[in-house]
Design an enzyme around this catalytic site. Structure first.
Site, PDB file in Angstrom:
ATOM      1  N   ALA A  16       0.847  -1.207   0.000  1.00 47.49           N
ATOM      2  CA  ALA A  16       0.000   0.000   0.000  1.00 47.49           C
ATOM      3  C   ALA A  16       0.872   1.243   0.000  1.00 47.49           C
ATOM      4  O   ALA A  16       2.096   1.161   0.208  1.00 47.49           O
ATOM      5  CB  ALA A  16      -0.889   0.008   1.252  1.00 47.49           C
ATOM      6  N   ARG A  38       2.349  -7.883   5.013  1.00 50.53           N
ATOM      7  CA  ARG A  38       1.634  -9.023   5.594  1.00 50.53           C
ATOM      8  C   ARG A  38       0.560  -9.556   4.662  1.00 50.53           C
ATOM      9  O   ARG A  38       0.170 -10.708   4.743  1.00 50.53           O
ATOM     10  CB  ARG A  38       1.031  -8.624   6.946  1.00 50.53           C
ATOM     11  CG  ARG A  38       2.064  -8.421   8.042  1.00 50.53           C
ATOM     12  CD  ARG A  38       1.495  -7.645   9.190  1.00 50.53           C
ATOM     13  NE  ARG A  38       1.011  -6.329   8.757  1.00 50.53           N
ATOM     14  CZ  ARG A  38       0.431  -5.436   9.531  1.00 50.53           C
ATOM     15  NH1 ARG A  38       0.248  -5.693  10.809  1.00 50.53           N
ATOM     16  NH2 ARG A  38       0.037  -4.274   9.042  1.00 50.53           N
ATOM     17  N   ARG A  39       0.031  -8.715   3.742  1.00 53.57           N
ATOM     18  CA  ARG A  39      -1.085  -9.138   2.871  1.00 53.57           C
ATOM     19  C   ARG A  39      -0.581  -9.913   1.656  1.00 53.57           C
ATOM     20  O   ARG A  39      -0.168  -9.339   0.650  1.00 53.57           O
ATOM     21  CB  ARG A  39      -1.883  -7.897   2.428  1.00 53.57           C
ATOM     22  CG  ARG A  39      -2.812  -7.382   3.503  1.00 53.57           C
ATOM     23  CD  ARG A  39      -3.415  -6.044   3.135  1.00 53.57           C
ATOM     24  NE  ARG A  39      -2.554  -4.924   3.459  1.00 53.57           N
ATOM     25  CZ  ARG A  39      -2.849  -3.646   3.247  1.00 53.57           C
ATOM     26  NH1 ARG A  39      -3.993  -3.326   2.683  1.00 53.57           N
ATOM     27  NH2 ARG A  39      -2.018  -2.689   3.581  1.00 53.57           N
ATOM     28  N   VAL A  65       7.141  -7.711  10.028  1.00 54.34           N
ATOM     29  CA  VAL A  65       8.498  -7.254  10.377  1.00 54.34           C
ATOM     30  C   VAL A  65       8.733  -7.217  11.890  1.00 54.34           C
ATOM     31  O   VAL A  65       9.877  -7.095  12.339  1.00 54.34           O
ATOM     32  CB  VAL A  65       8.851  -5.863   9.772  1.00 54.34           C
ATOM     33  CG1 VAL A  65       8.873  -5.893   8.255  1.00 54.34           C
ATOM     34  CG2 VAL A  65       7.937  -4.765  10.292  1.00 54.34           C
ATOM     35  N   TYR A 154       4.598   7.586  18.331  1.00 53.29           N
ATOM     36  CA  TYR A 154       4.885   7.627  16.880  1.00 53.29           C
ATOM     37  C   TYR A 154       6.096   8.535  16.633  1.00 53.29           C
ATOM     38  O   TYR A 154       7.041   8.149  15.937  1.00 53.29           O
ATOM     39  CB  TYR A 154       3.660   8.098  16.079  1.00 53.29           C
ATOM     40  CG  TYR A 154       3.966   8.115  14.597  1.00 53.29           C
ATOM     41  CD1 TYR A 154       4.152   6.928  13.892  1.00 53.29           C
ATOM     42  CD2 TYR A 154       4.138   9.313  13.908  1.00 53.29           C
ATOM     43  CE1 TYR A 154       4.481   6.931  12.538  1.00 53.29           C
ATOM     44  CE2 TYR A 154       4.464   9.330  12.561  1.00 53.29           C
ATOM     45  CZ  TYR A 154       4.629   8.133  11.878  1.00 53.29           C
ATOM     46  OH  TYR A 154       4.960   8.140  10.542  1.00 53.29           O
ATOM     47  N   THR A 189      -2.512   8.253   2.357  1.00 57.20           N
ATOM     48  CA  THR A 189      -2.385   6.817   2.039  1.00 57.20           C
ATOM     49  C   THR A 189      -3.362   6.095   2.971  1.00 57.20           C
ATOM     50  O   THR A 189      -4.290   6.721   3.489  1.00 57.20           O
ATOM     51  CB  THR A 189      -0.939   6.335   2.338  1.00 57.20           C
ATOM     52  OG1 THR A 189      -0.694   6.570   3.732  1.00 57.20           O
ATOM     53  CG2 THR A 189       0.108   7.055   1.515  1.00 57.20           C
ATOM     54  N   GLU A 190      -3.097   4.826   3.243  1.00 58.03           N
ATOM     55  CA  GLU A 190      -3.926   4.126   4.244  1.00 58.03           C
ATOM     56  C   GLU A 190      -3.501   4.481   5.673  1.00 58.03           C
ATOM     57  O   GLU A 190      -4.092   4.006   6.643  1.00 58.03           O
ATOM     58  CB  GLU A 190      -3.821   2.604   4.033  1.00 58.03           C
ATOM     59  CG  GLU A 190      -4.430   2.142   2.720  1.00 58.03           C
ATOM     60  CD  GLU A 190      -4.268   0.638   2.482  1.00 58.03           C
ATOM     61  OE1 GLU A 190      -3.810  -0.083   3.400  1.00 58.03           O
ATOM     62  OE2 GLU A 190      -4.578   0.196   1.371  1.00 58.03           O
TER      63      GLU A 190
END
Ligand code: NDP
Ligand code: 8X3
Length: 254
Positions: A16, A38-39, A65, A154, A189-190
């Site tokens: 993504a 992961r997808r 990861v 973050y 983005t996502e």
């Protein structure tokens, strides 16, 4: 000038956003890809599309990861020399202040953005050092230069990415291995959907009334950084949309 054709790049988090666009732009330059995320199904779709359209070789590896053993298995299974590692996989969870945030969210961000990036840096930098060649490009953030309220962990993880980038460069001093960081501001983005656990309205509000960066804007910078001559090492680039001047100064039209 294209100095990338025929090279091989690993891109983490290529399912993504910035990672996906970086994969596409590298493929357009003739770079063979090892794409991760992961997808699994999404990785397969991207492989089929890029191989059909751009005639490069795409290898996929689906793993988390955060899992050190999975990172090790992934690297042990590589049977090509890696020219470029783009450490892009990452995320933010929540926007709560330090006195109210969720420990689990903190663990996820630290384990993904810091430890995952470290595991792959450790494993791939050793190979690059042996080859005396290669380029590690870490995706940091403007939040790695300026902390903001609600972004305590973050921001801490992205400050860590800055520290890791600088130390990695110094650890590889005297070799031909390059180490860079790309630090974006707001990119649509996502990312915000993930941060807000799938709440699309909250995510859309992050970019409301302003023109955010696109994944392509950042992918173009990553490709630029990778495509410099072998003696040129870009340490960092901070990229904001014109409507953003700091983590929290964002000009919005009513
Ligand atoms: P997206 O959510 O669109 O993409 C994130 C990618 O990371 C996905 O491919 C996802 O793949 C992968 N990923 C997340 N967690 C893991 C994990 N545990 N293991 C493997 N892969 C994982 O976000 P962006 O493209 O925006 O984010 C990419 C990077 O850019 C991140 O490091 C982010 O912090 C950074 N960044 C983003 C900004 C923004 O405003 N969007 C600004 C500054 C930096 P999958 O779900 O398939 O595992
Ligand atoms: C992402 C930038 O400001 O949305 O690294 O957290 S921000």
């Amino acid at each position: 000038m294209n100095r990338l054709v025929g090279k091989t790049a690993i891109i983490t988090g290529a399912t993504a956003g910035i990672g996906f666009k970086t994969a596409e732009l590298f493929a357009e330059q003739g770079v063979d890809l090892i794409i991760t995320g992961r997808r699994k199904e999404r990785l397969k779709e991207i492989k089929n599309d890029l191989e059909d359209r751009l005639r490069i070789k795409v290898t996929t590896a689906s793993f988390d990861v955060q899992d050190a053993d999975a990172c090790r298995e992934f690297v042990d299974a590589l049977n090509v020399d890696v020219d470029i590692l783009v450490n892009n996989a990452g995320l933010s969870k929540g926007i709560d202040p330090v006195f109210a945030a969720d420990f689990k969210d903190w663990d996820t961000m630290i384990d993904t953005n810091v430890k995952g990036l470290l595991y792959l840096s450790r494993l791939i930098s050793a190979r690059m050092k042996d080859l005396n060649s290669g380029h590690i490009i870490n995706v940091g953030s403007s939040a790695g230069h300026e902390s903001y309220a609600g972004g305590v962990v973050y921001s801490a993880t992205k400050h860590a990415v800055k520290a890791i980038t600088e130390s990695t460069k110094k650890d590889l001093h005297g070799t031909n291995v390059r180490v860079s960081m790309v630090s974006p501001g707001l990119v649509e983005t996502e990312f915000s959907e993930v941060r807000f656990d799938g709440d699309k309205e909250k995510a859309a509000n992050v970019y409301k009334g302003m023109k955010p960066l696109t994944a392509r804007d950042i992918a173009e910078i990553i490709v630029f950084v990778a495509n410099r001559p072998a003696h040129v090492n870009i340490m960092d680039t901070i990229i904001y949309p014109v409507a953003q001047s700091s983590a929290t100064m964002v000009h919005r039209n009513e």
